[in-house]
Design a protein around this motif. Structure first.
Motif, PDB file in Angstrom:
ATOM      1  N   ARG A 211       1.009  -1.275   0.000  1.00  0.00           N
ATOM      2  CA  ARG A 211      -0.132   0.170   0.163  1.00  0.00           C
ATOM      3  C   ARG A 211       0.950   1.251   0.150  1.00  0.00           C
ATOM      4  N   PRO A 212       0.348   2.218  -0.677  1.00  0.00           N
ATOM      5  CA  PRO A 212       1.284   3.211  -0.804  1.00  0.00           C
ATOM      6  C   PRO A 212       1.415   4.123   0.500  1.00  0.00           C
ATOM      7  N   THR A 213       2.648   4.918   0.658  1.00  0.00           N
ATOM      8  CA  THR A 213       2.666   5.704   1.761  1.00  0.00           C
ATOM      9  C   THR A 213       1.941   7.207   1.435  1.00  0.00           C
ATOM     10  N   ARG A 214       1.872   7.955   2.459  1.00  0.00           N
ATOM     11  CA  ARG A 214       1.081   9.155   2.294  1.00  0.00           C
ATOM     12  C   ARG A 214       1.749   9.944   0.912  1.00  0.00           C
ATOM     13  N   HIS A 215       3.476   9.862   0.942  1.00  0.00           N
ATOM     14  CA  HIS A 215       4.086  10.475  -0.089  1.00  0.00           C
ATOM     15  C   HIS A 215       3.796  10.014  -1.564  1.00  0.00           C
ATOM     16  N   GLN A 216       3.757   8.481  -1.309  1.00  0.00           N
ATOM     17  CA  GLN A 216       3.632   7.907  -2.575  1.00  0.00           C
ATOM     18  C   GLN A 216       2.210   8.025  -3.182  1.00  0.00           C
ATOM     19  N   LEU A 217       1.213   7.992  -2.180  1.00  0.00           N
ATOM     20  CA  LEU A 217      -0.190   8.511  -2.693  1.00  0.00           C
ATOM     21  C   LEU A 217      -0.303   9.796  -3.252  1.00  0.00           C
ATOM     22  N   LEU A 218       0.107  10.611  -2.778  1.00  0.00           N
ATOM     23  CA  LEU A 218      -0.037  11.937  -3.083  1.00  0.00           C
ATOM     24  C   LEU A 218       0.894  12.326  -4.388  1.00  0.00           C
ATOM     25  N   ARG A 219       1.816  11.785  -4.478  1.00  0.00           N
ATOM     26  CA  ARG A 219       2.743  11.765  -5.832  1.00  0.00           C
ATOM     27  C   ARG A 219       1.835  11.152  -6.974  1.00  0.00           C
ATOM     28  N   CYS A 220       0.980   9.888  -6.623  1.00  0.00           N
ATOM     29  CA  CYS A 220       0.211   9.133  -7.634  1.00  0.00           C
ATOM     30  C   CYS A 220      -1.134  10.156  -7.987  1.00  0.00           C
ATOM     31  N   VAL A 221      -1.669  10.799  -6.781  1.00  0.00           N
ATOM     32  CA  VAL A 221      -2.732  11.666  -6.989  1.00  0.00           C
ATOM     33  C   VAL A 221      -2.328  12.842  -7.980  1.00  0.00           C
ATOM     34  N   THR A 222      -1.490  13.421  -7.887  1.00  0.00           N
ATOM     35  CA  THR A 222      -0.947  14.718  -8.229  1.00  0.00           C
ATOM     36  C   THR A 222      -0.810  14.249  -9.929  1.00  0.00           C
ATOM     37  N   GLN A 223      -0.248  13.044 -10.373  1.00  0.00           N
ATOM     38  CA  GLN A 223       0.017  12.714 -11.520  1.00  0.00           C
ATOM     39  C   GLN A 223      -1.486  12.507 -12.253  1.00  0.00           C
ATOM     40  N   ILE A 224      -2.281  11.832 -11.551  1.00  0.00           N
ATOM     41  CA  ILE A 224      -3.563  11.431 -12.122  1.00  0.00           C
ATOM     42  C   ILE A 224      -4.413  12.946 -12.549  1.00  0.00           C
ATOM     43  N   VAL A 225      -4.305  13.738 -11.682  1.00  0.00           N
ATOM     44  CA  VAL A 225      -4.770  15.108 -11.672  1.00  0.00           C
ATOM     45  C   VAL A 225      -4.420  15.676 -13.011  1.00  0.00           C
ATOM     46  N   GLY A 226      -3.009  15.557 -13.379  1.00  0.00           N
ATOM     47  CA  GLY A 226      -2.767  16.106 -14.795  1.00  0.00           C
ATOM     48  C   GLY A 226      -2.716  15.435 -15.770  1.00  0.00           C
ATOM     49  N   ILE A 227      -3.581  14.227 -15.926  1.00  0.00           N
ATOM     50  CA  ILE A 227      -3.907  13.492 -17.135  1.00  0.00           C
ATOM     51  C   ILE A 227      -4.757  14.639 -18.039  1.00  0.00           C
ATOM     52  N   SER A 228      -5.518  15.346 -17.494  1.00  0.00           N
ATOM     53  CA  SER A 228      -6.226  16.366 -18.374  1.00  0.00           C
ATOM     54  C   SER A 228      -5.681  17.572 -17.983  1.00  0.00           C
ATOM     55  N   GLU A 229      -5.691  18.658 -18.810  1.00  0.00           N
ATOM     56  CA  GLU A 229      -5.073  20.128 -18.530  1.00  0.00           C
ATOM     57  C   GLU A 229      -5.716  20.496 -17.085  1.00  0.00           C
ATOM     58  N   VAL A 230      -5.232  21.019 -16.260  1.00  0.00           N
ATOM     59  CA  VAL A 230      -5.584  21.436 -14.952  1.00  0.00           C
ATOM     60  C   VAL A 230      -5.884  23.017 -15.114  1.00  0.00           C
ATOM     61  N   ARG A 231      -7.307  23.275 -14.842  1.00  0.00           N
ATOM     62  CA  ARG A 231      -7.892  24.789 -14.851  1.00  0.00           C
ATOM     63  C   ARG A 231      -8.437  25.246 -13.686  1.00  0.00           C
ATOM     64  N   GLU A 232      -8.009  26.219 -13.401  1.00  0.00           N
ATOM     65  CA  GLU A 232      -8.408  27.019 -12.180  1.00  0.00           C
ATOM     66  C   GLU A 232     -10.039  27.792 -12.521  1.00  0.00           C
ATOM     67  N   ARG A 233     -11.112  27.575 -11.770  1.00  0.00           N
ATOM     68  CA  ARG A 233     -12.234  28.312 -12.042  1.00  0.00           C
ATOM     69  C   ARG A 233     -12.956  28.430 -10.669  1.00  0.00           C
ATOM     70  N   ARG A 234     -13.981  29.588 -10.994  1.00  0.00           N
ATOM     71  CA  ARG A 234     -14.610  29.682  -9.870  1.00  0.00           C
ATOM     72  C   ARG A 234     -15.821  28.602  -9.825  1.00  0.00           C
ATOM     73  N   LEU A 235     -16.188  27.891  -8.680  1.00  0.00           N
ATOM     74  CA  LEU A 235     -17.130  27.191  -8.502  1.00  0.00           C
ATOM     75  C   LEU A 235     -18.391  27.299  -9.373  1.00  0.00           C
ATOM     76  N   SER A 236     -18.849  28.646  -9.111  1.00  0.00           N
ATOM     77  CA  SER A 236     -20.287  28.858  -9.832  1.00  0.00           C
ATOM     78  C   SER A 236     -19.945  28.850 -11.414  1.00  0.00           C
ATOM     79  N   GLU A 237     -18.806  28.900 -11.696  1.00  0.00           N
ATOM     80  CA  GLU A 237     -18.742  28.861 -13.267  1.00  0.00           C
ATOM     81  C   GLU A 237     -18.211  27.781 -14.040  1.00  0.00           C
ATOM     82  N   SER A 238     -17.930  26.314 -13.083  1.00  0.00           N
ATOM     83  CA  SER A 238     -17.245  25.516 -13.698  1.00  0.00           C
ATOM     84  C   SER A 238     -18.348  24.312 -14.109  1.00  0.00           C
TER      85      SER A 238
END
Length: 407
Positions: A211-238
């Motif tokens: 099972r992943p450690t905390r650091h390994q988990l977050l490293r994995c999560v951040t790479q999954i997030v980046g599969i699509s282009e990361v965009r910052e938006r206001r919640l109401s406009e998303s």
């Protein structure tokens, strides 16, 4: 027949159109099966509580099936796995396990997979506990017990949709560049007996992974997030909030729909980073080494969700292992700490938006459970009004406080 034996015979009708009969190791059903010269499988631990279905006369394939499908997270589970593997390895399992699933002669799932992959194989089948998204997962093995891959077959509307979704996801991921994350390659996709089927390679998961450690988990999560282009938006406009709002509306007159919709519209209109999320990242779908994560079960991959959802989902499922209510209370603190980790801050996830993201995650999870009718299958986690809505009330208050007075 109970519901589980009914499920088993219905499943046999999907995998073996020639049909399947439940019986014991002796008697009329056995004599009929021998006359038809079909295959014989063992429901383990029995036909009234099937978790795996193993070939009765292939020790290597049966033993490999037990070890591959074993969760192995507790001492009791490890001892049970050891006893079963020993029973099959020594050949006494067919004598100890009374129930049989006899399938008639003729083209069955084994023939279809042998043709698709152009190689001789044996199968062991994982069915797991009753739940809305329960479907057979077939371990594909050489006759000598070496793993070739896994196949999934959709057996109802929900699982058919999930198998098709994972097929699309794996083809997309085959073109993605994930530096430290390995995903299965799709080997074949098509239909069997009118049901969607997906075959994928087996990942090198075993004694070298954990099972992943905390650091390994977050490293994995951040790479999954980046599969699509990361965009910052206001919640109401998303687009994400509009989509979630529509999913809640499709719940119709269910009593949980109103508090979920109210909670969504009361959340602060903060700016959030949106990217991809696996959708079901748990200890059952990930294994890690120091440098690499191996991730499977991509049937809920989504390309536009608040960054951090995968970390929250993994952490919640870890926290509730010893009980839902105490686990949720722990998660309200541990999830907050995860989202405030500098690795996620790199995507623009700010401290004053943490409770908003956690509330959005619970709204999304509740909506999924309700659409999939998970509570009807007996899942304690799916009892939305028992734990999720109360936790959501507290998070709404925290979110409003954070947005007004950023921490």
């Amino acid at each position: 027949m109970n519901s589980e034996t009914t499920y088993l015979t219905d499943l046999a009708a999907v995998l073996w159109p020639c049909g399947g009969l439940l019986g014991t190791g002796d008697g009329a059903v056995r004599r009929m099966a021998y006359r038809n010269r079909g295959n014989q499988y063992l429901p383990v631990p029995n036909a009234h509580n099937p978790r795996v279905i193993l070939p009765a006369h292939n020790r290597s394939a049966a033993t490999r099936g037990i070890t591959s499908f074993a969760q192995g997270h507790s001492l009791r589970e490890r001892l049970r796995t050891l006893m079963l593997t020993s029973a099959f390895a020594t050949g006494v399992a067919p004598l100890l396990l009374r129930d049989r699933l006899f399938v008639g002669a003729g083209p069955g799932i084994e023939h279809a997979l042998t043709t698709a992959l152009d190689r001789e194989l044996a199968i062991a089948i994982h069915v797991g506990p009753p739940r809305a998204n329960r479907k057979p997962v077939l371990l594909l093995l050489t006759p000598g017990g070496r793993t070739i891959g896994y196949a999934k077959v959709g057996v109802n509307d929900l699982t058919a949709r999930l198998v098709r979704a994972e097929t699309r996801a794996l083809h997309r991921l085959s073109r993605a560049r994930l530096r430290d994350v390995t995903v299965p390659r799709p080997l074949y996709d098509g239909e069997w007996n009118g049901h969607p089927m997906l075959v994928q390679e087996a990942l090198p998961v075993g004694h070298q992974t954990d099972r992943p450690t905390r650091h390994q988990l977050l490293r994995c999560v951040t790479q999954i997030v980046g599969i699509s282009e990361v965009r910052e938006r206001r919640l109401s406009e998303s687009p994400y909030r509009r989509s979630l709002d529509e999913r809640i509306a499709r719940l119709g007159a269910r009593p949980e729909a109103t508090p979920l919709r109210t909670a969504l519209h009361r959340l602060p209109d903060v700016s959030l980073p949106f990217g991809a999320w696996h959708g079901d990242l748990t200890r059952w779908n990930i294994a890690s080494t120091a440098r690499r994560a191996f991730v499977w079960d991509w049937e809920r991959l989504t390309m536009d969700a608040p960054a951090g959802f995968d970390a929250l989902h993994f952490d919640l499922n870890e926290c509730v292992q010893a009980g839902v209510h105490p686990g949720v209370h722990r998660w309200l603190d541990s999830g907050t700490r995860l989202l405030r980790d500098p690795m996620l801050a790199g995507f623009g996830l700010r401290d004053h938006t943490v409770s908003t993201v956690m509330a959005l995650y619970l709204i999304d999870l509740a909506t999924r459970y309700l659409h999939d009718r998970q509570a009807e299958s007996g899942s304690g986690m799916a009892a939305v009004d028992d734990w999720l809505l109360p936790a959501l009330d507290g998070l709404q208050e925290r979110a409003a406080h954070e947005a007004v007075r950023p921490v």
